[in-house]
Design an enzyme around this catalytic site. Structure first.
Site, short mmCIF file in Angstrom:
data_model
loop_
_atom_site.label_atom_id
_atom_site.label_comp_id
_atom_site.label_asym_id
_atom_site.label_seq_id
_atom_site.Cartn_x
_atom_site.Cartn_y
_atom_site.Cartn_z
N LYS A 1 48.60 34.52 84.54
CA LYS A 1 49.39 34.22 83.33
C LYS A 1 48.55 33.46 82.31
O LYS A 1 48.53 33.79 81.14
CB LYS A 1 50.64 33.36 83.67
N ARG B 1 61.14 28.36 84.98
CA ARG B 1 60.89 28.73 86.37
C ARG B 1 62.16 28.72 87.21
O ARG B 1 62.11 29.00 88.40
CB ARG B 1 59.94 27.71 86.97
N ARG C 1 40.11 30.22 93.46
CA ARG C 1 40.21 29.67 92.11
C ARG C 1 39.58 28.27 92.06
O ARG C 1 39.73 27.49 92.99
CB ARG C 1 41.69 29.60 91.72
N ARG D 1 42.14 23.03 93.30
CA ARG D 1 43.37 22.24 93.09
C ARG D 1 44.02 21.94 94.44
O ARG D 1 44.05 22.79 95.32
CB ARG D 1 44.35 23.02 92.21
N ARG E 1 54.46 27.68 97.44
CA ARG E 1 54.67 28.00 96.02
C ARG E 1 55.18 29.43 95.86
O ARG E 1 56.01 29.71 94.99
CB ARG E 1 53.37 27.79 95.24
P1 AMP Z 1 51.29 25.88 87.55
O1 AMP Z 1 50.00 25.35 87.03
O2 AMP Z 1 52.10 26.55 86.50
O3 AMP Z 1 51.11 26.74 88.78
O4 AMP Z 1 52.15 24.61 88.01
C1 AMP Z 1 51.68 23.73 89.00
C2 AMP Z 1 52.85 22.91 89.54
O5 AMP Z 1 53.45 22.16 88.48
C3 AMP Z 1 53.99 23.73 90.13
O6 AMP Z 1 53.78 24.10 91.48
C4 AMP Z 1 55.16 22.75 89.98
O7 AMP Z 1 55.10 21.72 90.95
C5 AMP Z 1 54.87 22.11 88.62
N1 AMP Z 1 55.48 22.89 87.50
C6 AMP Z 1 54.83 23.56 86.51
N2 AMP Z 1 55.70 24.13 85.66
C7 AMP Z 1 56.94 23.83 86.14
C8 AMP Z 1 58.26 24.18 85.74
N3 AMP Z 1 58.49 24.95 84.66
N4 AMP Z 1 59.29 23.69 86.48
C9 AMP Z 1 59.09 22.91 87.55
N5 AMP Z 1 57.88 22.58 88.00
C10 AMP Z 1 56.80 23.03 87.32
#
Ligand code: AMP
Length: 213
Positions: free
Chosen positions: A13, A88, A127, A160, A171
């Site tokens: 994304k 989400r 990654r 990460r 996840r």
């Molecule tokens: P991402 O980088 O988008 O994969 O997000 C990493 C982590 O941040 C996720 O696993 C969640 O713990 C938190 N996170 C990111 N965006 C959201 C969202 N829209 N709602 C809830 N948690 C989020």
């Protein structure tokens, strides 16, 4: 142009959204990046969010919606944006509908990137992210020029905490349970464009561009 990118973690994304930032001169709004910045700066929000993030769980909807509402008031959002990793959950999607109604704005499209879980697990464990500027690499298909160092700022690359295999699995479960229903929410509004995202970055980029033109 107001767009949403939906897809499982690691589907690409962020990478694809960055191409559109250049193409349409609109910002990419990644709630994950915003949260990681809070964690880096050890803000109250960051300290609270880190526990959920490290466990591969979602940060509470109310926290995310407040963050987005405030981000939308910034000048660079006036001509559109690409939402990456938000909404989400169904409450977040409904919250976004409400915010947009208040601003008298409409979404243009919801790009849904799809790929099998087995490919995601393989991709995410390869990654690496830069500690300095946050740029993301993949050791399999987008490696840095010098091993372990960022091309842009020469800072160290790291895996990460939430990209380790156990947390990736968690996840993915969260994605299937809580985020997949959001696709249906937007399908009912005739906004979704589904893209098979298993190919090369360039091929996916062309498919996304064609879907939006
Ligand atoms: P991402 O980088 O988008 O994969 O997000 C990493 C982590 O941040 C996720 O696993 C969640 O713990 C938190 N996170 C990111 N965006 C959201 C969202 N829209 N709602 C809830 N948690 C989020």
């Amino acid at each position: 142009m107001r767009l949403i990118f939906i897809g499982p973690p690691g589907v690409g994304k962020g990478t694809q959204a960055k191409f559109l930032v250049e193409q349409f001169s609109i910002p990419q709004i990644s709630t994950g990046d915003m949260l990681r910045e809070h964690v880096r700066n050890q803000t109250e929000l960051g300290i609270e969010a880190k526990t959920c993030m490290d466990a591969g769980k979602l940060v509470p909807d109310s926290v995310i919606l407040e963050m987005i509402k405030s981000r939308f008031t910034e000048d660079d959002c006036q001509h559109g944006y690409i939402l990456d990793g938000f909404p989400r959950t169904i409450p977040q999607a409904e919250g976004l509908d409400f915010i947009l109604e208040g601003l008298n704005q409409k979404l243009d499209s919801v790009v849904v990137l799809e790929v099998a879980d087995s490919i995601i697990i393989h991709r995410l464990s390869s990654r690496r992210s830069c500690r300095g500027c946050g740029r993301v690499y993949n050791l399999l298909f987008d490696p840095p020029q010098t091993a372990g160092k960022c091309n842009e700022c020469n800072e160290e690359l790291y895996l990460r905490d939430d990209d380790n295999p156990d947390i990736i699995q968690q996840r993915l479960s969260v994605y299937h349970e809580q985020t997949a229903p959001v696709i249906e929410h937007y399908a009912q509004q005739n906004l979704t464009k589904s893209i098979e995202a298993a190919g090369s970055i360039e091929d996916i980029k062309s498919t996304v561009m064609a879907a939006l033109s």
